[in-house]
Write an enzyme that holds these catalytic residues in place. Sequence first.
Site, short mmCIF file in Angstrom:
data_model
loop_
_atom_site.label_atom_id
_atom_site.label_comp_id
_atom_site.label_asym_id
_atom_site.label_seq_id
_atom_site.Cartn_x
_atom_site.Cartn_y
_atom_site.Cartn_z
N HIS A 1 -2.64 7.19 7.11
CA HIS A 1 -1.66 8.10 6.49
C HIS A 1 -2.35 9.38 6.01
O HIS A 1 -1.77 10.46 6.09
CB HIS A 1 -0.99 7.44 5.28
CG HIS A 1 0.22 6.63 5.59
ND1 HIS A 1 1.34 7.15 6.19
CD2 HIS A 1 0.48 5.32 5.38
CE1 HIS A 1 2.25 6.20 6.34
NE2 HIS A 1 1.76 5.08 5.85
N CYS B 1 6.09 -0.34 7.11
CA CYS B 1 5.66 0.79 6.31
C CYS B 1 6.82 1.25 5.44
O CYS B 1 7.96 1.30 5.90
CB CYS B 1 5.22 1.92 7.24
SG CYS B 1 4.69 3.42 6.40
N LEU B 2 6.51 1.58 4.20
CA LEU B 2 7.56 2.07 3.30
C LEU B 2 8.18 3.38 3.79
O LEU B 2 9.31 3.70 3.45
CB LEU B 2 7.00 2.24 1.88
CG LEU B 2 6.55 0.94 1.20
CD1 LEU B 2 5.90 1.25 -0.14
CD2 LEU B 2 7.69 -0.03 1.04
N GLN C 1 2.93 9.93 1.33
CA GLN C 1 4.21 9.21 1.34
C GLN C 1 5.08 9.57 0.15
O GLN C 1 6.28 9.30 0.16
CB GLN C 1 3.98 7.70 1.39
CG GLN C 1 3.38 7.23 2.70
CD GLN C 1 3.18 5.75 2.69
OE1 GLN C 1 2.15 5.25 2.24
NE2 GLN C 1 4.18 5.02 3.17
N HIS D 1 -4.32 1.11 7.63
CA HIS D 1 -2.97 1.71 7.63
C HIS D 1 -2.90 2.88 6.65
O HIS D 1 -2.42 3.97 6.99
CB HIS D 1 -1.96 0.61 7.27
CG HIS D 1 -0.54 1.07 7.21
ND1 HIS D 1 0.41 0.67 8.13
CD2 HIS D 1 0.12 1.87 6.33
CE1 HIS D 1 1.57 1.21 7.82
NE2 HIS D 1 1.43 1.94 6.72
N GLU D 2 -3.37 2.66 5.42
CA GLU D 2 -3.27 3.72 4.40
C GLU D 2 -4.19 4.89 4.70
O GLU D 2 -3.83 6.05 4.50
CB GLU D 2 -3.53 3.15 3.00
CG GLU D 2 -2.55 2.10 2.54
CD GLU D 2 -1.08 2.47 2.71
OE1 GLU D 2 -0.72 3.65 2.57
OE2 GLU D 2 -0.28 1.56 2.99
N GLY E 1 0.83 -1.19 0.00
CA GLY E 1 0.00 0.00 0.00
C GLY E 1 0.87 1.24 0.00
O GLY E 1 2.03 1.21 0.41
#
Length: 162
Positions: free
Chosen positions: A137, A91-92, A51, A133-134, A46
């Site tokens: 963000h 997480c990226l 991000q 999660h997304e 994701g």
Amino acid sequence: MAIRNIRTIGDEILTKKCKVVKEMTEKNKELIQDMFDTMYEADGVGLAAPQVGILKRIAVIDITEDCSDPIVLINPEILETEGEQRGSEGCLSVPDKVGIVTRPNKVRVKAFNMDMEPYEIVGEELLARALVHEIEHLDGGLYVDKIEGRLYDVDEFEQEQG
């Protein structure tokens, strides 16, 4: 398209609330394609617009190993949650780290697709985790604020888990 730079923890943009997307423009379509390209290149499941430095309520998800089920979420909202799952999450934007987080086991989300048509998606297990999660963000949240215990290096965590 293009691989964009992924912003990492400490970058102020990751703490900001994103703006609602009012229309689908060519620029937004390009952003979405770039987000998929960036996510796949980084082996993520994701990616949210902040991000990659864009404060728009857009996220992309694909939990399949063969990248065969891309999901676009524009202006997503969680409508309902059910159950609970506790597990490791990364997480990226927090590279090479992992922590234990409790999330809903099932979520129902409403969003708009690439054509700005409303739809609903129900996710369970990994998809539920990715959706929540997304969406966090988009509200300026990071999973590290929710970890139980401490943040681990990925290698260290894998050794401890056996």
